[in-house]
Design a protein around this motif. Structure first.
Motif, short mmCIF file in Angstrom:
data_model
loop_
_atom_site.label_atom_id
_atom_site.label_comp_id
_atom_site.label_asym_id
_atom_site.label_seq_id
_atom_site.Cartn_x
_atom_site.Cartn_y
_atom_site.Cartn_z
N SER A 141 0.84 -1.20 0.00
CA SER A 141 0.00 0.00 0.00
C SER A 141 0.88 1.25 0.00
O SER A 141 1.76 1.39 0.86
CB SER A 141 -0.92 0.01 1.22
N LEU A 142 0.66 2.14 -0.93
CA LEU A 142 1.48 3.33 -1.07
C LEU A 142 1.48 4.14 0.22
O LEU A 142 0.41 4.43 0.78
CB LEU A 142 0.99 4.19 -2.23
N GLY A 143 2.67 4.49 0.68
CA GLY A 143 2.80 5.32 1.87
C GLY A 143 2.85 4.56 3.18
O GLY A 143 3.08 5.17 4.23
N GLN A 144 2.64 3.24 3.16
CA GLN A 144 2.67 2.47 4.40
C GLN A 144 4.11 2.05 4.71
O GLN A 144 4.68 1.19 4.06
CB GLN A 144 1.79 1.22 4.29
N ALA A 145 4.69 2.68 5.73
CA ALA A 145 6.05 2.35 6.15
C ALA A 145 6.02 1.18 7.13
O ALA A 145 5.04 0.96 7.84
CB ALA A 145 6.70 3.55 6.81
N THR A 146 7.13 0.44 7.17
CA THR A 146 7.25 -0.69 8.10
C THR A 146 8.64 -0.67 8.72
O THR A 146 9.64 -0.49 8.01
CB THR A 146 7.02 -2.03 7.39
N TYR A 147 8.68 -0.86 10.03
CA TYR A 147 9.95 -0.99 10.74
C TYR A 147 9.84 -2.24 11.61
O TYR A 147 9.16 -2.25 12.63
CB TYR A 147 10.22 0.24 11.61
N PHE A 148 10.50 -3.31 11.17
CA PHE A 148 10.48 -4.60 11.89
C PHE A 148 11.87 -4.85 12.45
O PHE A 148 12.86 -4.83 11.71
CB PHE A 148 10.07 -5.73 10.94
N LYS A 149 11.96 -5.09 13.73
CA LYS A 149 13.24 -5.41 14.35
C LYS A 149 13.01 -6.35 15.52
O LYS A 149 12.22 -6.06 16.41
CB LYS A 149 13.96 -4.14 14.83
N ASP A 150 13.71 -7.47 15.50
CA ASP A 150 13.58 -8.43 16.61
C ASP A 150 14.93 -9.08 16.86
O ASP A 150 15.77 -9.18 15.96
CB ASP A 150 12.52 -9.48 16.31
N THR A 151 15.12 -9.53 18.09
CA THR A 151 16.39 -10.14 18.49
C THR A 151 16.14 -11.43 19.26
O THR A 151 15.11 -11.58 19.92
CB THR A 151 17.21 -9.18 19.37
N SER A 152 17.09 -12.34 19.16
CA SER A 152 17.14 -13.55 20.00
C SER A 152 15.84 -14.35 19.96
O SER A 152 15.34 -14.81 20.99
CB SER A 152 17.48 -13.17 21.45
N LYS A 153 15.30 -14.54 18.77
CA LYS A 153 14.08 -15.33 18.61
C LYS A 153 14.40 -16.61 17.83
O LYS A 153 15.30 -16.62 16.99
CB LYS A 153 12.99 -14.54 17.89
N SER A 154 13.64 -17.67 18.12
CA SER A 154 13.80 -18.95 17.42
C SER A 154 12.56 -19.20 16.58
O SER A 154 11.43 -19.16 17.10
CB SER A 154 13.99 -20.09 18.42
N ILE A 155 12.77 -19.46 15.29
CA ILE A 155 11.68 -19.69 14.36
C ILE A 155 11.90 -21.06 13.72
O ILE A 155 12.98 -21.35 13.21
CB ILE A 155 11.62 -18.60 13.27
N ARG A 156 10.86 -21.90 13.78
CA ARG A 156 10.94 -23.23 13.19
C ARG A 156 9.80 -23.43 12.19
O ARG A 156 8.65 -23.10 12.49
CB ARG A 156 10.85 -24.32 14.27
#
Length: 566
Positions: free
Chosen positions: A218-233
């Motif tokens: 979507s035009l103009g929709q900014a995203t800031y994703f930041k995560d640490t020390s997570k386990s994904i399976r």
């Protein structure tokens, strides 16, 4: 937890808060929440019989539903897992049927495989997962009319509960700021409310069965994703690798920023639920429109092809202190990769980017170089005939400096292809465990021409010459100009020359680096009274005659400001 989570192409079949279009044997009925709690909403549905019978339930559509490239998500629980038939022998199956009554079933669990009787979401990608059985003809996925389940004969007074039935592709997360970033836990928050079944958290680990898209188109929709020390399976579900994808979404009017880990540490750990499962996940960080990517201290194990981001001077994209292990491939593009490990890697084509301080261990594929920087790296234990191919019209000087190769006992360290220049330089390189002039020589000159390799801080490696090829190691010296100002500070970007009677090309024609130095590896004949010159606007020019013989030369130069050049 500032991220907003939404279903990715999700369609609700039934949230099971009412019987609605459900039919079956016995007829599904609403649960009593005081006896057994639903997974989401106000109710779930239950299948119950006082006698021993088979069970079934179908949601019946009056219009065609398209399940092409769609994952079916369905939640189940039971009052007695021990009473269920075994998987594949009458256990619970997800079932679809098309307009022509062609049907297919997928075995999902039985009393022998179900870990517990509580709520578990099961997922099937109908277009790719091989059906356990059909009615003779696989249903047409563009004309689906029934979605449901089946189970063989079960003892009386045993409940099967089901809830939140959907089909779709995964989840999307967007929004967040640097002060309140979107994080993986946002998926859990959304699951607790909506029960998508895509991300299920158990004992601190995020189990995934579907696509995860970070950002928005979507035009103009900014995203800031930041995560640490997570386990994904990534779960061992009936889903193919293409639907185990994590990927940024972008738009032209706002930035999408994705950071896994911070400052090179505390990264996230991605892997399969089971090392033996077929479907692999695909980390795809290649989208380029207004994306900033930081992979710091993260681990990607047992993936399919890992797509790293391209370099962009306007947008930070880097890989720092990451581990890549047992992946089927990697597309590095040209973002900077620093002090990372590639273990049991497959074939890679490395572009013009910068790779420094990295380890490449036990590779089963060729590293094809694109002319970029590959310095102070370790290449060890490669199991194929050649560890690295240099087949570009670029000198190795400054490209492979400080890199070491260690043999397992057979195979070459570097193959020189037909595009390799006729004169290259190995600087501070090491070759261990290579010997002879056959298949275990360090260098394989397969260029069909003569190549002269100048050695600086490098012991002469063993060589195998292919058809029409020859290799020599001419003696070489380093000629260097070191420039400082009157205060003793190194000067960067100063034009430096060395020439013999002004004959072109010059012996040295370069600018000083961050250390205030410009240098060249020289393999030519001695020169009497070579001209050494230094020029920079704002300073008096420097010139001196220095003869070149067989020894390294470093000429210190102090530039003095010229008050007339301001």
């Amino acid at each position: 937890m500032a991220g907003t989570v939404a279903g990715l192409n999700m369609t609700v079949v039934s949230l099971c808060d009412a019987v609605g279009l459900w039919t079956g044997s016995p007829t599904p009925a609403l649960n009593d929440p005081a006896v057994f709690g639903q997974r989401e909403g106000n109710y779930c549905l239950q299948s119950y019989s006082a006698s021993t019978v088979a069970r079934s339930a179908d949601w019946t559509y009056t219009t065609d539903q398209v399940l092409t490239d769609m994952v079916i998500y369905m939640w189940f629980a039971t009052s007695s897992k021990a009473a269920l038939p075994a998987k594949g022998a009458g256990g619970v199956r997800i079932r679809i049927e098309d307009l022509a009554t062609n049907w297919a079933e997928w075995d999902i669990f039985g009393g022998d495989t179900l870990p517990h009787g509580g709520w578990i979401c099961w997922a099937v990608l109908a277009s790719s997962a091989t059906a356990s059985r059909t009615g003779g003809t696989f249903p047409t996925l563009t004309t689906i009319r029934k979605i449901g389940w089946r189970c063989g004969s079960i003892a009386g007074k045993v409940y099967i509960y089901f809830d939140a039935v959907r089909f779709g592709q995964g989840l999307q997360i967007y929004g967040g700021t640097s002060g309140a970033p979107a994080v993986f836990e946002d998926f859990t928050t959304a699951e607790n409310t909506s029960a998508y079944g895509v991300v299920n958290k158990y004992k601190g680990i995020y189990f995934v069965q579907g696509k995860l898209y970070i950002g928005s188109t979507s035009l103009g929709q900014a995203t800031y994703f930041k995560d640490t020390s997570k386990s994904i399976r990534y779960q061992d579900s009936l889903i193919t690798s293409a639907y185990y994808e994590i990927k940024p979404l972008t738009n032209a009017n706002a930035d999408t920023e994705v950071y896994l880990g911070s400052a090179g540490i505390s990264g996230c750990d991605f892997a399969l639920e089971l090392a033996t499962q077929t479907a692999r996940y695909v980390p795809d960080f290649s989208p380029t429109t207004r994306t900033k990517i930081g992979l710091h201290g993260s681990s990607f194990r047992q993936a399919g092809i890992v797509y790293l981001p391209p370099y962009d001077i306007s947008y930070l994209r880097e890989v720092l202190n990451c581990n890549f292990e047992l992946n089927t491939g990697l597309t590095p593009q040209d973002c900077p990769i620093t002090t990372s490990k590639f273990i049991s890697y497959a074939a890679m084509t490395l572009s013009t980017g910068t790779i420094t301080g990295c380890s490449f261990i036990s590779g089963s594929g060729l590293l094809t170089m694109g002319g970029g920087i590959f310095t102070t790296c370790i290449v060890a234990g490669c199991t194929v005939a050649v560890a690295m191919l240099w087949n570009v019209a670029v000198d190795t000087n400054g490209k492979l400096d400080g890199t070491s190769f260690t043999s397992t006992g057979t195979g070459h360290a570097i193959e020189l292809g037909t595009n390799c220049p006729a004169a290259i330089t190995f600087k501070n390189m090491a070759f261990t465990g290579y010997s002879g002039t056959s298949t275990d020589a360090a260098i394989y000159n397969n260029s069909n021409k003569a190549i002269a390799i100048s050695l600086i801080g490098t012991t002469q490696p063993t060589v195998r010459n292919g058809s029409g090829a020859s290799t020599t190691f001419p003696s070489s010296i380093t000629l260097k100009i070191a420039v400082k100002d009157v205060d003793g500070n190194p000067m960067v970007g100063v034009r430096s020359y060395i020439d013999d009677q002004n004959i072109s090309p010059f012996i040295l024609d370069d600018i000083t680096n961050g250390s205030g130095e410009a240098s060249v590896v020289y393999t030519g004949s001695p020169v009497t009274n070579a001209t050494w010159r230094v020029r920079k606007y704002g300073y008096y020019p420097f010139q001196q005659l220095v003869s070149i013989d067989s020894s390294d030369i470093t000429l210190p130069v102090t530039l003095v400001a010229d008050p007339l050049q301001v």
